[in-house]
Design a protein around this motif. Structure first.
Motif, mmCIF file in Angstrom:
data_model
loop_
_atom_site.group_PDB
_atom_site.id
_atom_site.type_symbol
_atom_site.label_atom_id
_atom_site.label_comp_id
_atom_site.label_asym_id
_atom_site.label_seq_id
_atom_site.Cartn_x
_atom_site.Cartn_y
_atom_site.Cartn_z
ATOM 1 N N GLU A 437 0.845 -1.190 0.000
ATOM 2 C CA GLU A 437 0.000 0.000 0.000
ATOM 3 C C GLU A 437 0.886 1.249 0.000
ATOM 4 N N ILE A 438 1.194 1.746 -1.165
ATOM 5 C CA ILE A 438 2.041 2.931 -1.286
ATOM 6 C C ILE A 438 1.204 4.168 -0.985
ATOM 7 N N ASP A 439 1.761 5.084 -0.221
ATOM 8 C CA ASP A 439 1.056 6.309 0.152
ATOM 9 C C ASP A 439 0.764 7.122 -1.104
ATOM 10 N N ILE A 440 -0.508 7.369 -1.352
ATOM 11 C CA ILE A 440 -0.910 8.045 -2.584
ATOM 12 C C ILE A 440 -0.800 9.571 -2.471
ATOM 13 N N GLU A 441 -0.735 10.100 -1.246
ATOM 14 C CA GLU A 441 -0.748 11.551 -1.067
ATOM 15 C C GLU A 441 0.438 12.257 -1.733
ATOM 16 N N PRO A 442 1.689 11.791 -1.521
ATOM 17 C CA PRO A 442 2.807 12.479 -2.200
ATOM 18 C C PRO A 442 2.756 12.319 -3.716
ATOM 19 N N ILE A 443 2.176 11.221 -4.200
ATOM 20 C CA ILE A 443 2.035 11.037 -5.652
ATOM 21 C C ILE A 443 1.031 12.051 -6.186
ATOM 22 N N ASN A 444 -0.032 12.257 -5.429
ATOM 23 C CA ASN A 444 -1.049 13.230 -5.827
ATOM 24 C C ASN A 444 -0.473 14.651 -5.845
ATOM 25 N N GLU A 445 0.319 14.972 -4.828
ATOM 26 C CA GLU A 445 0.947 16.301 -4.770
ATOM 27 C C GLU A 445 1.872 16.514 -5.965
ATOM 28 N N MET A 446 2.642 15.474 -6.288
ATOM 29 C CA MET A 446 3.556 15.556 -7.421
ATOM 30 C C MET A 446 2.786 15.748 -8.728
ATOM 31 N N LEU A 447 1.727 14.958 -8.904
ATOM 32 C CA LEU A 447 0.977 14.972 -10.155
ATOM 33 C C LEU A 447 0.280 16.311 -10.380
ATOM 34 N N ASN A 448 -0.258 16.879 -9.326
ATOM 35 C CA ASN A 448 -1.016 18.114 -9.482
ATOM 36 C C ASN A 448 -0.143 19.361 -9.594
ATOM 37 N N LYS A 449 1.182 19.168 -9.582
ATOM 38 C CA LYS A 449 2.076 20.271 -9.929
ATOM 39 C C LYS A 449 2.086 20.496 -11.433
ATOM 40 N N LEU A 450 1.593 19.491 -12.156
ATOM 41 C CA LEU A 450 1.504 19.611 -13.608
ATOM 42 C C LEU A 450 0.205 20.278 -14.005
ATOM 43 N N SER A 451 0.245 21.018 -15.083
ATOM 44 C CA SER A 451 -0.970 21.577 -15.674
ATOM 45 C C SER A 451 -0.848 21.531 -17.186
ATOM 46 N N PHE A 452 -1.901 21.037 -17.829
ATOM 47 C CA PHE A 452 -1.939 20.996 -19.291
ATOM 48 C C PHE A 452 -3.023 21.934 -19.826
ATOM 49 N N LYS A 453 -3.376 22.946 -19.024
ATOM 50 C CA LYS A 453 -4.451 23.852 -19.440
ATOM 51 C C LYS A 453 -4.140 24.574 -20.744
ATOM 52 N N SER A 454 -2.871 24.807 -21.006
ATOM 53 C CA SER A 454 -2.519 25.521 -22.233
ATOM 54 C C SER A 454 -2.814 24.709 -23.482
ATOM 55 N N VAL A 455 -2.804 23.366 -23.362
ATOM 56 C CA VAL A 455 -3.039 22.535 -24.542
ATOM 57 C C VAL A 455 -4.485 22.045 -24.636
ATOM 58 N N ILE A 456 -5.236 22.168 -23.539
ATOM 59 C CA ILE A 456 -6.644 21.745 -23.569
ATOM 60 C C ILE A 456 -7.578 22.944 -23.482
ATOM 61 N N ALA A 457 -7.053 24.111 -23.784
ATOM 62 C CA ALA A 457 -7.842 25.348 -23.626
ATOM 63 C C ALA A 457 -9.147 25.320 -24.420
ATOM 64 N N ASN A 458 -9.159 24.639 -25.561
ATOM 65 C CA ASN A 458 -10.355 24.622 -26.409
ATOM 66 C C ASN A 458 -11.190 23.350 -26.267
ATOM 67 N N VAL A 459 -10.802 22.501 -25.289
ATOM 68 C CA VAL A 459 -11.546 21.254 -25.081
ATOM 69 C C VAL A 459 -12.889 21.555 -24.402
ATOM 70 N N LYS A 460 -13.939 21.076 -25.007
ATOM 71 C CA LYS A 460 -15.277 21.265 -24.441
ATOM 72 C C LYS A 460 -15.506 20.219 -23.362
ATOM 73 N N PRO A 461 -15.791 20.643 -22.111
ATOM 74 C CA PRO A 461 -15.980 19.666 -21.030
ATOM 75 C C PRO A 461 -17.155 18.734 -21.310
ATOM 76 N N TRP A 462 -17.082 17.561 -20.653
ATOM 77 C CA TRP A 462 -18.123 16.545 -20.786
ATOM 78 C C TRP A 462 -19.419 17.063 -20.157
ATOM 79 N N SER A 463 -20.512 16.744 -20.805
ATOM 80 C CA SER A 463 -21.802 17.165 -20.236
ATOM 81 C C SER A 463 -22.853 16.106 -20.556
#
Length: 463
Positions: A437-463
């Motif tokens: 059982e690897i602690d998921i919290e530090p993995i989550n912190e690491m992952l959420n330092k990333l942002s791809f908003k610049s490449v998904i700016a025109n993506v229409k969210p799911w509805s």
């Protein structure tokens, strides 16, 4: 990243150890307290360790299937391992508690196989090899198909001769012919009525197998020959060292997507107008980008693998359900769900699927060669080319390289990065003794330092 050790093995220092996991269904019926069996293979040779481990795993499986589960004990498993390794020439300390009947039952099959008929052909010996591997459940369907195809090609190129006649010169001839072997040999209509020798004599132009494919075929044949050595059909493996050298490094086999590539992928009508025939065409590239998961790992997800109610929502990568397979034991992991996936409506997708009584995330995918990702893989190849990405080294797996490249830029810790990707940590401390059982919290912190908003700016969210 360090190379993976052979199946059922792990390195302790410089010595390989057996690392075999008793099937869960059997383990629950026994009095065993540890599901993972470990024992020194007493060798530093990787190929030798792989052969020892596979044969010993087979013997353990055979023993467990031949007795009542309550008879399977730590001592009896230890006896099976020592008898198996002893029959392979490994010097082990004898177990004084092992019965003569058990010793005879365990050792005799290996001794019989060492007294072989020197006229047995490749096909005849391969049939025995295949039966043993399938009986021990060591092959997936795709692996079986690929290995059988490699042996058929071997026979096509050098003939179904007695295995004992295989010498290094014959293997060199095989390698030389492989370098001239056409890609899609059995799919291209031009070749169907021609023998390989006639293809060589013809004036047809065609692409040949890649060096990677050739080396994969050589590796499969070499593994079969290693088994044949252990069973007494060959004195040594003549395929040893036949790998074709290539200048390209492992890193160059697949390339990450550039930011411009990603903008091309996520600015089509699939993402801006929701024009698609199947929802995997919208979600698989996004999930690949934000999780770094392999295509097959995503295609085989069950809704029950997606936990949105946890303190840190995550995707459980496992092989607990039908049609689920993992590349190796390290692939079993929990991947945090990136915040930007929620902004795109991933939670709404899951709710929709649950409301429609779906079982899997992509219920409509049908396995081909035991792979649910077969059709999505073909689709993505066509899609990325249509978007102007023609580099053959950029494929769906490039999302995995993309997330690694971006996380390295954030100076992500190596342990969390390998945990996210399902890679071995390369440390005996972590790989052998660390908690499952690897602690998921530090993995989550690491992952959420990333942002791809610049490449998904025109993506229409799911509805």
């Amino acid at each position: 990243m360090k190379n993976q050790t052979p199946k059922y093995t792990v390195l302790r220092g410089k010595v390989y150890w057996l690392n075999f996991k008793i099937p869960a269904a059997l383990f629950r019926q026994t009095s065993l307290t540890m599901q993972v069996i470990k024992h020194s293979l007493k060798t530093k040779n990787e190929q030798q360790a792989g052969a020892y481990a596979q044969i010993t795993a087979l013997k353990i499986n055979e023993y467990c299937s031949s007795v009542n589960p309550n008879e399977v004990t730590k001592e009896s498993i230890e006896s099976v391992i020592k008898a198996s390794l002893g029959s392979l020439g490994v010097i082990v300390k004898p177990n004084s508690n092992i019965s003569s009947a058990l010793t005879k039952a365990l050792i005799t099959p290996v001794l019989i196989s060492s007294v072989t008929n020197k006229t047995e052909t490749i096909a005849e010996v391969f049939k025995l090899y295949k039966e043993e591997m399938l009986r021990a459940d060591l092959w997936r369907v795709k692996s079986q198909h690929d290995i059988e195809a490699s042996i058929r090609t071997l026979i096509e190129l050098v003939g179904d001769n007695p295995l004992s006649e295989f010498t290094p010169p014959v293997c060199r001839q095989y390698k030389c012919l492989l370098l001239k072997y056409p890609i899609h040999r059995h799919k291209d209509l031009r070749f169907k009525s021609l023998t390989f020798q006639n293809i060589l004599k013809s004036e047809l132009t065609y692409n040949t197998l890649s060096i990677t494919t050739i080396n994969n075929q050589i590796r499969k044949v070499s593994t079969f020959f290693n088994w044949s050595v252990k069973q007494g059909y060959l004195n040594h493996n003549p395929m040893q060292g036949m790998k074709v050298r290539q200048k390209l490094s492992a890193k160059s086999a697949r390339l990450p997507f550039s930011e411009d590539n990603l903008k091309l992928l996520f600015n089509s009508s699939i993402y801006t107008e929701h024009k698609f025939s199947k929802d995997y065409k919208y979600w698989l590239p996004l999930l690949g980008l934000y999780t770094g998961a392999r295509l097959e790992e995503l295609c085989q997800l069950y809704l029950s693998d997606i936990n949105l109610s946890a303190d840190i929502p995550y995707i459980d990568i496992s092989d607990e359900h039908p049609h689920q397979h993992l590349k190796n034991n390290s692939s079993r992991r929990q991947v945090p769900i990136h915040a930007e996936l929620f902004e795109l409506g991933f939670d709404k997708l899951i709710c929709d699927k649950q409301a429609n009584n779906c079982t899997r995330l992509f219920d409509y995918l049908i396995p081909q060669r035991q792979k649910l990702g077969h059709k999505p893989s073909i689709w993505f190849g066509k899609y990325k080319r249509a978007q102007g990405i023609t580099d053959r080294k950029k494929v769906f797996h490039s999302f995995r390289h993309t997330i690694v490249a971006n996380l390295i830029k954030t100076k992500a810790p190596a342990y969390e990065l390998k945990s996210l990707l399902g890679h071995q940590h390369g440390s005996i401390t972590f790989d052998l003794y660390g908690s499952e059982e690897i602690d998921i919290e530090p993995i989550n912190e690491m992952l959420n330092k990333l942002s791809f908003k610049s490449v998904i700016a025109n993506v229409k969210p799911w509805s």
